[in-house]
Design a protein around this motif. Structure first.
Motif, short mmCIF file in Angstrom:
data_model
loop_
_atom_site.label_atom_id
_atom_site.label_comp_id
_atom_site.label_asym_id
_atom_site.label_seq_id
_atom_site.Cartn_x
_atom_site.Cartn_y
_atom_site.Cartn_z
N PRO A 1 23.12 44.35 16.10
CA PRO A 1 23.21 45.74 16.58
C PRO A 1 23.70 46.73 15.52
O PRO A 1 23.58 47.94 15.71
N HIS A 2 24.20 46.22 14.41
CA HIS A 2 24.71 47.09 13.36
C HIS A 2 23.73 47.20 12.19
O HIS A 2 24.11 47.60 11.08
N GLY A 3 22.48 46.84 12.46
CA GLY A 3 21.42 47.07 11.47
C GLY A 3 21.19 45.93 10.50
O GLY A 3 20.48 46.12 9.50
N TYR A 4 21.72 44.77 10.76
CA TYR A 4 21.57 43.65 9.83
C TYR A 4 20.31 42.85 10.13
O TYR A 4 20.05 42.50 11.28
N ARG A 5 19.55 42.58 9.09
CA ARG A 5 18.49 41.57 9.20
C ARG A 5 19.13 40.24 8.83
O ARG A 5 20.10 40.18 8.06
N SER A 6 18.62 39.14 9.37
CA SER A 6 19.31 37.87 9.18
C SER A 6 18.32 36.73 9.03
O SER A 6 17.21 36.75 9.59
N ALA A 7 18.72 35.73 8.28
CA ALA A 7 17.90 34.53 8.10
C ALA A 7 18.81 33.36 7.76
O ALA A 7 19.83 33.52 7.09
N GLY A 8 18.42 32.18 8.25
CA GLY A 8 19.12 30.95 7.92
C GLY A 8 18.19 30.02 7.18
O GLY A 8 17.01 29.87 7.53
N PHE A 9 18.70 29.37 6.14
CA PHE A 9 17.91 28.45 5.31
C PHE A 9 18.69 27.14 5.23
O PHE A 9 19.76 27.08 4.63
N VAL A 10 18.17 26.09 5.86
CA VAL A 10 18.92 24.85 5.96
C VAL A 10 18.16 23.72 5.27
O VAL A 10 16.94 23.77 5.12
N SER A 11 18.91 22.70 4.87
CA SER A 11 18.36 21.65 4.02
C SER A 11 18.23 20.30 4.69
O SER A 11 17.84 19.34 4.03
N ALA A 12 18.56 20.20 5.98
CA ALA A 12 18.47 18.90 6.64
C ALA A 12 18.05 19.06 8.09
O ALA A 12 18.34 20.07 8.73
N PHE A 13 17.37 18.03 8.57
CA PHE A 13 16.83 18.06 9.93
C PHE A 13 17.91 18.25 10.98
O PHE A 13 17.65 18.81 12.06
N VAL A 14 19.12 17.82 10.70
CA VAL A 14 20.19 17.89 11.70
C VAL A 14 20.49 19.34 12.11
O VAL A 14 21.08 19.57 13.17
N LEU A 15 20.05 20.32 11.31
CA LEU A 15 20.20 21.73 11.67
C LEU A 15 18.84 22.36 11.99
O LEU A 15 18.67 23.58 11.88
N ASP A 16 17.89 21.55 12.39
CA ASP A 16 16.57 22.05 12.77
C ASP A 16 16.69 23.11 13.88
O ASP A 16 17.64 23.09 14.68
N GLU A 17 15.72 23.99 13.94
CA GLU A 17 15.77 25.08 14.92
C GLU A 17 15.85 24.58 16.36
O GLU A 17 16.37 25.27 17.24
N ARG A 18 15.39 23.36 16.60
CA ARG A 18 15.39 22.84 17.97
C ARG A 18 16.81 22.71 18.54
O ARG A 18 16.99 22.66 19.75
N PHE A 19 17.81 22.63 17.67
CA PHE A 19 19.17 22.42 18.14
C PHE A 19 19.87 23.73 18.53
O PHE A 19 20.99 23.69 19.03
N GLY A 20 19.21 24.86 18.34
CA GLY A 20 19.69 26.11 18.93
C GLY A 20 20.50 27.01 18.04
O GLY A 20 20.87 28.12 18.46
#
Length: 690
Positions: free
Chosen positions: A114-133
């Motif tokens: 809400p304060h104007g930030y664009r955001s992205a996550g870059f992860v290196s292992a399956f344990v942080l896959d997007e499926r985990f939320g």
């Protein structure tokens, strides 16, 4: 003269008046986590042999917190703590598998949006896959890792840190305005296999992995460090947990919560706001979110358990250090050992187990002298404080299954009783992890034997573990993987069936059982097992993928595509779904739609080996053999263990007279192909190579 004195008095009062804390609403935010990085592996934390140039420089020019602590000792829940600012008993994620971040859970990305930030996550292992939320609130979540389209087995798919950093650098350069980038590196996690340039004779390979992670960060950190006070980025660097490296009998992490796995590095860098300093006061992962918000001048949600570290960053006192909660529940969830909860209060650290522990970290940093018998009043005080803190803990008991699902499971022989096993509510000294740590060593031995190709020996060790602890879910699942790798699908199904009996509401074991039933030619049984899960709202990716492929194998391609499209809607960035959709079309002879699905997977991640392999199959069917060979070579480069690609490439090269070139691929196929599934082709290849 009176005026002069009055003026001098005003100046003195002005110097004594508290200055406003430094804030800057326009800063971008970079959060870096390095998986499994213990604090004392860094030069900045006192390791004279460390090769951590960039992290050490960041710590030297920023604010280094000497006594930062995690709340979990495994990856997923610890990252949820970091990104939500909440304790695990608040957000509910207690282990790497079987748990999801609930939709709508506020993360730092969502709080900044809400304060104007664009955001992205870059992860290196399956344990942080997007499926985990964890992607909640992020504009982009890049969890593309090599082999990520196939998540099961002993090796967690990961991406080299340098490639993760490169994706983050590209994203940062492509946008405008304030940004929040989360970057996760995985190098120090076991197995420790540092690149040759980072290996050092006589040194534990773990430290080579740490050095490799540090080097990977250079393109991200160097520009920010070189900019100095002119920079416009707030940098936070920490790790999710440490690594035991054999201390207290623990080989890696996840069993205990001693300091080697709980004490983490924490560095915060913003030279335009904060001078370099070292902060000795204890701080926690849950303090990161309120600190970032406070530095940016954003109101901190009142219900967050952490506190802003801004006063400490500015060199001021922050009052009495708060207590810090921690837990280690993986062995309780997966092995039925006693759960570990604990509380740190000042120098005292209380570990709640059947054999309770109490340490004075100031006098005994190595946690070698258990003071529980000699300090009963302190023990009771911390036990009471821990109980009060956990008053709202809903626990980790599996959900009770609906009657129809249970009836189907029981009819299929997959559940021995009408309800999930009652969670173990009381534990004796024989359940204490300190009494069972040798079994952890046994499970690690299983993995080492498997990696060395000694399957029979690995399975024998697994039998030893299960004989002592028949309800250890982890060992049951490991035996299932090993039996499949050995070629005995019947035994694999039997082992995973026992795991499902223990936890029928667990998606991972149920999906694996469905996949193995399909492989064994029992697709209808797999469909019957998995179909009731469609009534759930969580749309578990593994279950939907397993059900989709079971339906396709059972001759119901339309139903299969409907299930896979549902998975695609729920997980739009997952390449495995697209590969499975393409496979259903390919088996049905619809090459146009198959190609579209495989190319869509490659649009998301150009390194999806199975998509390249399948496009090679399409090219071969259309008579474009040079293109097919090129596709298969690319697939092998991305996943050298994909036995199907090895077979396709080796046989094509052999058939075209390029036998010397084909031989290594076919030999690799013989090494990797599961005998239960590939017996006929294995025999054929062996005959060719005689």
């Amino acid at each position: 003269m009176v005026l002069a004195l009055a003026g001098a008095g005003w100046l003195a009062w002005d110097r004594l008046r508290p200055r406003p804390l430094p804030r800057d609403p326009g800063l971008s935010v970079l959060l870096v986590t390095i998986d499994t990085l213990r604090a004392d592996a860094l030069g900045a934390y006192g390791n004279p042999r460390a090769r951590t140039l960039w992290i050490d420089r960041l710590a030297r020019e920023g604010v280094r917190f000497e006594a930062a602590h995690a709340h979990n000792v495994v990856t997923l829940p610890s990252h949820v703590n970091i990104l939500t600012g909440r304790y695990p008993f608040e957000h509910g994620v207690r282990d790497n598998s079987g748990f999801r971040v609930l939709p709508g859970t506020p993360t730092l990305a969502g709080l900044l949006k809400p304060h104007g930030y664009r955001s992205a996550g870059f992860v290196s292992a399956f344990v942080l896959d997007e499926r985990f939320g964890l992607a909640n609130g992020f504009d982009r979540w890049d969890s593309r890792v090599a082999g990520g389209e196939s998540s099961r087995g002993f090796v967690i798919p990961e991406r080299p840190g340098a490639r993760t950093v490169a994706e983050a650098v590209r994203w940062l350069a492509a946008g405008r305005g304030p940004s929040f980038a989360f970057v996760h590196l995985y190098e120090p996690h076991s197995p420790y296999e540092p690149p040759p340039a980072f290996r050092r004779a006589g040194e534990h390979p773990y430290y080579g992995e740490v050095a490799a992670a540090d080097a990977a960060l250079e393109p991200l950190l160097r520009p920010l460090l070189d900019a100095g006070p002119r920079g416009r980025t707030l940098v936070i660097l920490t790790s999710d947990h440490g690594e035991a490296l054999g201390e207290h009998g623990e080989a890696t992490h996840g069993v205990f919560a001693y300091e080697p796995t709980l004490h983490v590095p924490l560095v915060i860098y913003s030279p335009s706001l904060f001078r370099p300093r070292v902060v000795p006061e204890p701080v926690r992962h849950v303090d990161i979110v309120p600190t970032v918000l406070d530095v940016l001048g954003i109101d901190v949600p009142a219900d967050l358990p952490g506190r802003s570290l801004l006063p400490l960053l500015a060199g001021r006192g922050a009052g009495e250090p708060p207590r810090s909660y921690f837990e280690a529940l993986s062995t309780s969830i997966n092995r039925r050992w006693a759960p570990l909860h604990g509380l740190r209060d000042g120098a005292l650290k209380y570990v709640e187990l059947p054999l309770p522990e109490l340490y004075d970290l100031g006098a005994d940093p190595g946690e070698t002298h258990n003071l529980a018998p000699s300090l009963p009043q302190d023990l009771e005080r911390l036990r009471t404080g821990l109980g009060a803190l956990r008053a709202g803990d809903r626990g980790v008991a599996p959900a009770r299954e609906d009657p129809e699902t249970l009836e189907r499971l029981r009819a299929l022989g997959y559940v021995a009783q009408a309800q999930p096993l009652t969670p173990k509510l009381s534990f004796g000294v024989d359940d204490d992890p300190k009494r069972l740590i040798e079994l952890d060593a046994k499970t690690n031995e299983m993995l080492e034997l498997y990696r060395d190709g000694k399957l029979d020996e690995a399975i024998a060790v697994g039998h030893e573990v299960v004989a002592r602890r028949p309800d250890m879910d982890l060992a049951l699942m490991q035996l299932a993987y090993l039996e499949r790798a050995r070629g005995d699908l019947g035994a694999a199904i039997a082992w995973v069936q026992r795991a499902v009996e223990l936890r029928p509401a667990d998606a991972e074991s149920t999906a694996l059982l469905g996949a193995y039933l399909t492989e064994a030619g029992r697709a209808k049984a797999a469909v019957d097992l998995l179909s009731p899960w469609l009534k759930r709202e969580d749309d578990d990716l593994d279950v939907l993928n397993a059900l989709g492929m079971a339906l396709a194998t059972a001759g119901r391609p339309k139903d299969a595509l409907a299930v896979l499209e549902r998975a695609r809607r729920a997980h739009p960035t997952n390449t495995q779904v697209l590969v499975n959709i393409g496979t259903v079309h390919l088996v049905g002879g619809d090459l146009v739609h198959a190609r579209q699905a495989f190319e869509a997977a490659l649009d998301l991640d150009p390194e999806v080996a199975r998509a390249h392999n399948s496009l090679g199959v399409i090219a071969a069917r259309e008579g474009h053999m040079p293109e097919a060979v090129e596709r298969w070579k690319r697939a092998v480069a991305f996943n050298p263990d994909d036995y199907q690609t090895l077979y396709n490439l080796g046989m094509q090269l052999w058939g075209s007279g390029r036998r010397d070139e084909a031989r290594p691929y076919l030999e690799a196929y013989l090494h990797d192909a599961p005998r239960a599934l590939e017996a006929r082709d294995i025999a054929r290849v062996r005959k060719l190579l005689e």
